[in-house]
Design an enzyme around this catalytic site. Structure first.
Site, PDB file in Angstrom:
ATOM      1  N   ARG A  29       1.048  -1.165   0.054  1.00 37.34           N
ATOM      2  CA  ARG A  29      -0.017  -0.052   0.012  1.00 37.34           C
ATOM      3  C   ARG A  29       0.983   1.309  -0.060  1.00 37.34           C
ATOM      4  O   ARG A  29       1.606   1.374   1.032  1.00 37.34           O
ATOM      5  CB  ARG A  29      -0.694  -0.091   1.369  1.00 37.34           C
ATOM      6  CG  ARG A  29      -1.692   1.399   1.390  1.00 37.34           C
ATOM      7  CD  ARG A  29      -2.864   1.128   2.445  1.00 37.34           C
ATOM      8  NE  ARG A  29      -3.872   0.787   1.728  1.00 37.34           N
ATOM      9  CZ  ARG A  29      -5.240   0.557   2.160  1.00 37.34           C
ATOM     10  NH1 ARG A  29      -5.464   1.448   3.308  1.00 37.34           N
ATOM     11  NH2 ARG A  29      -6.465  -0.087   1.741  1.00 37.34           N
ATOM     12  N   HIS A  49      -7.278   0.949  -6.638  1.00 36.36           N
ATOM     13  CA  HIS A  49      -7.376  -0.273  -5.435  1.00 36.36           C
ATOM     14  C   HIS A  49      -8.026  -1.408  -5.905  1.00 36.36           C
ATOM     15  O   HIS A  49      -9.323  -1.694  -5.745  1.00 36.36           O
ATOM     16  CB  HIS A  49      -8.284   0.646  -4.428  1.00 36.36           C
ATOM     17  CG  HIS A  49      -8.243  -0.159  -3.108  1.00 36.36           C
ATOM     18  ND1 HIS A  49      -7.547  -0.954  -2.709  1.00 36.36           N
ATOM     19  CD2 HIS A  49      -9.153   0.393  -2.055  1.00 36.36           C
ATOM     20  CE1 HIS A  49      -7.792  -1.294  -1.442  1.00 36.36           C
ATOM     21  NE2 HIS A  49      -8.640  -0.588  -0.989  1.00 36.36           N
ATOM     22  N   GLN A  57     -10.032  -3.834  -3.682  1.00 36.63           N
ATOM     23  CA  GLN A  57     -11.249  -3.536  -3.410  1.00 36.63           C
ATOM     24  C   GLN A  57     -12.467  -3.821  -4.283  1.00 36.63           C
ATOM     25  O   GLN A  57     -13.443  -4.465  -4.049  1.00 36.63           O
ATOM     26  CB  GLN A  57     -11.542  -1.993  -2.975  1.00 36.63           C
ATOM     27  CG  GLN A  57     -12.785  -1.616  -2.560  1.00 36.63           C
ATOM     28  CD  GLN A  57     -12.996  -2.128  -0.986  1.00 36.63           C
ATOM     29  OE1 GLN A  57     -12.351  -1.965  -0.272  1.00 36.63           O
ATOM     30  NE2 GLN A  57     -14.312  -2.903  -0.902  1.00 36.63           N
ATOM     31  N   ASP A  92     -17.140   6.971  -1.930  1.00 42.79           N
ATOM     32  CA  ASP A  92     -15.956   6.796  -1.225  1.00 42.79           C
ATOM     33  C   ASP A  92     -15.571   8.126  -0.347  1.00 42.79           C
ATOM     34  O   ASP A  92     -16.301   9.043  -0.878  1.00 42.79           O
ATOM     35  CB  ASP A  92     -14.808   6.355  -2.079  1.00 42.79           C
ATOM     36  CG  ASP A  92     -13.480   6.328  -1.393  1.00 42.79           C
ATOM     37  OD1 ASP A  92     -13.724   6.082   0.078  1.00 42.79           O
ATOM     38  OD2 ASP A  92     -12.474   6.243  -1.776  1.00 42.79           O
ATOM     39  N   CYS A 117     -16.538   1.707   0.132  1.00 43.88           N
ATOM     40  CA  CYS A 117     -15.146   0.516   0.586  1.00 43.88           C
ATOM     41  C   CYS A 117     -14.834   0.823   2.115  1.00 43.88           C
ATOM     42  O   CYS A 117     -14.163  -0.172   2.481  1.00 43.88           O
ATOM     43  CB  CYS A 117     -13.960   1.010  -0.544  1.00 43.88           C
ATOM     44  SG  CYS A 117     -13.635   2.703  -0.233  1.00 43.88           S
ATOM     45  N   ARG A 155     -13.539  -8.794   1.315  1.00 46.87           N
ATOM     46  CA  ARG A 155     -12.106  -8.444   1.052  1.00 46.87           C
ATOM     47  C   ARG A 155     -11.442  -9.851   1.369  1.00 46.87           C
ATOM     48  O   ARG A 155     -10.385 -10.124   0.845  1.00 46.87           O
ATOM     49  CB  ARG A 155     -11.721  -7.419   2.153  1.00 46.87           C
ATOM     50  CG  ARG A 155     -12.237  -5.923   1.592  1.00 46.87           C
ATOM     51  CD  ARG A 155     -11.769  -5.466   0.061  1.00 46.87           C
ATOM     52  NE  ARG A 155     -10.322  -5.485  -0.035  1.00 46.87           N
ATOM     53  CZ  ARG A 155      -9.619  -4.484   0.667  1.00 46.87           C
ATOM     54  NH1 ARG A 155     -10.055  -3.244   1.257  1.00 46.87           N
ATOM     55  NH2 ARG A 155      -8.160  -4.446   0.443  1.00 46.87           N
TER      56      ARG A 155
END
Ligand code: CP
Ligand code: NVA
Length: 306
Positions: free
Chosen positions: A104, A131, A134, A219, A259, A287
């Site tokens: 990340r 991402h 996700q 988001d 998310c 996830r």
């Protein structure tokens, strides 16, 4: 270096992606039935985090343990990478000891540089651009609740950020229409838009984006690394809050996804995660399952004795 990586949804074919999310459903069922499945015994995942995380860290760490392996958390603060050791050198060393690496980070080029120097699969656990993990979870969640997403309409409301870019890639790979509603100047990356062609439209009015949509997603307005812009963004994005009334304009069977982490009263109304149309908790759980499918896909083949 010919390892397979997962830096973007575009790294895989549509069939591979569909295979992964279907496998995620199977692995979820195995876990729910208490069946032990440990194909990654003695395998080790390194997890490099330059930014905070709850879901990504937990799902990868728990996922590796459940598959019979181990995960090592590598904070940027504690490794030599964080003190300036070159990415290429770090990748060469780490990939001689690990079976896969999840990263990340900020700049997406950090991931591509690491991957170019890694002997083992590298997984994008979020960059400023994308991402993709996700999106595996989101696509698995839609499949479980509503079946195939092919031909459906998805509305993305808010910032044209890393999540939005990954939704654009998902629209291409899973074959759905995407409407993005964002303020001027906060559109998704032009390269991703160009790649998607007519599959993606950008509008200013959230109501127009949501009309008849089968999935609505949003988001945070301020992503990690943009904290200094928070006040300005709060003002600018206020008309883009997703509310129950906005969802009422969508298809009657619409699903809402976020998310997480969510900021109630900002990008969503305070009550939205409690609405029956929200599947955010299933989405978060997935996830774990979707990434276990990814880990199995990337790491398990090399488990076979030579
Ligand atoms: N959605 C997501 O990636 O959450 P974390 O930042 O908690 O990992
Ligand atoms: N766009 C958000 C996603 C967090 C999971 C961020 O990058 O901070």
């Amino acid at each position: 270096m010919n390892a397979r990586h997962f830096l973007s949804m575009m790294d895989y074919t549509p069939d591979e992606l569909l295979g992964l999310i279907r496998r995620g459903v199977e692995l979820k069922d195995l876990r729910n039935r208490g069946v032990l499945f440990e194909p990654l015994k003695n395998r080790v995942l390194g997890m490099i985090f330059e930014k905070s995380s709850t879901r990504t860290r937990l799902s990868f760490e728990a996922g590796m343990i459940q598959l019979g392996g181990q995960a090592i958390f590598l904070s940027h603060r504690d490794t030599q990478l964080g003190r300036g050791e070159p990415i290429a050198d770090s990748a060469k060393v780490m990939s001689r000891m690990l079976d896969a690496v999840m990263i990340r980070t900020y700049a997406h080029s950090n991931l591509t540089e690491f991957a170019a120097n890694s002997r083992v699969p590298v997984i994008n656990g979020l960059s400023d651009d994308l991402h993709p993990c996700q999106l595996l979870a989101d696509m698995q969640t839609f499949l479980e609740h509503r079946g195939s997403i092919k031909g459906k309409t998805v509305a993305w409301i808010g910032d044209g950020n890393n999540m939005c870019n990954s939704y654009i890639e998902a629209a291409i790979q899973f074959d759905f229409q995407l409407r993005v509603a964002c303020p001027a100047g906060y559109e998704p990356n032009a390269e991703f838009l160009a790649l998607a062609g007519e599959r993606v439209t950008v509008v200013r009015d959230p109501k127009a984006a949501v009309a008849g949509a089968h999935l609505v997603s949003t988001d945070v307005w301020t992503s990690m690394g943009q904290e200094e812009e928070t006040a300005r963004r709060k003002k600018l994005f206020a008309p883009f809050q997703v509310t129950r009334a906005l969802l009422d304009l969508a298809d009657k069977d619409v699903l809402f996804m976020h998310c997480l982490p969510a900021h109630r009263g900002e990008e969503i109304s305070v009550d939205l995660l409690d609405d029956s149309r929200s599947v955010a908790w299933d989405q978060a759980e997935n996830r774990l399952h979707a990434q276990k499918a990814l880990l199995e896909f990337l790491v398990a083949p090399s488990c076979k004795p030579a």
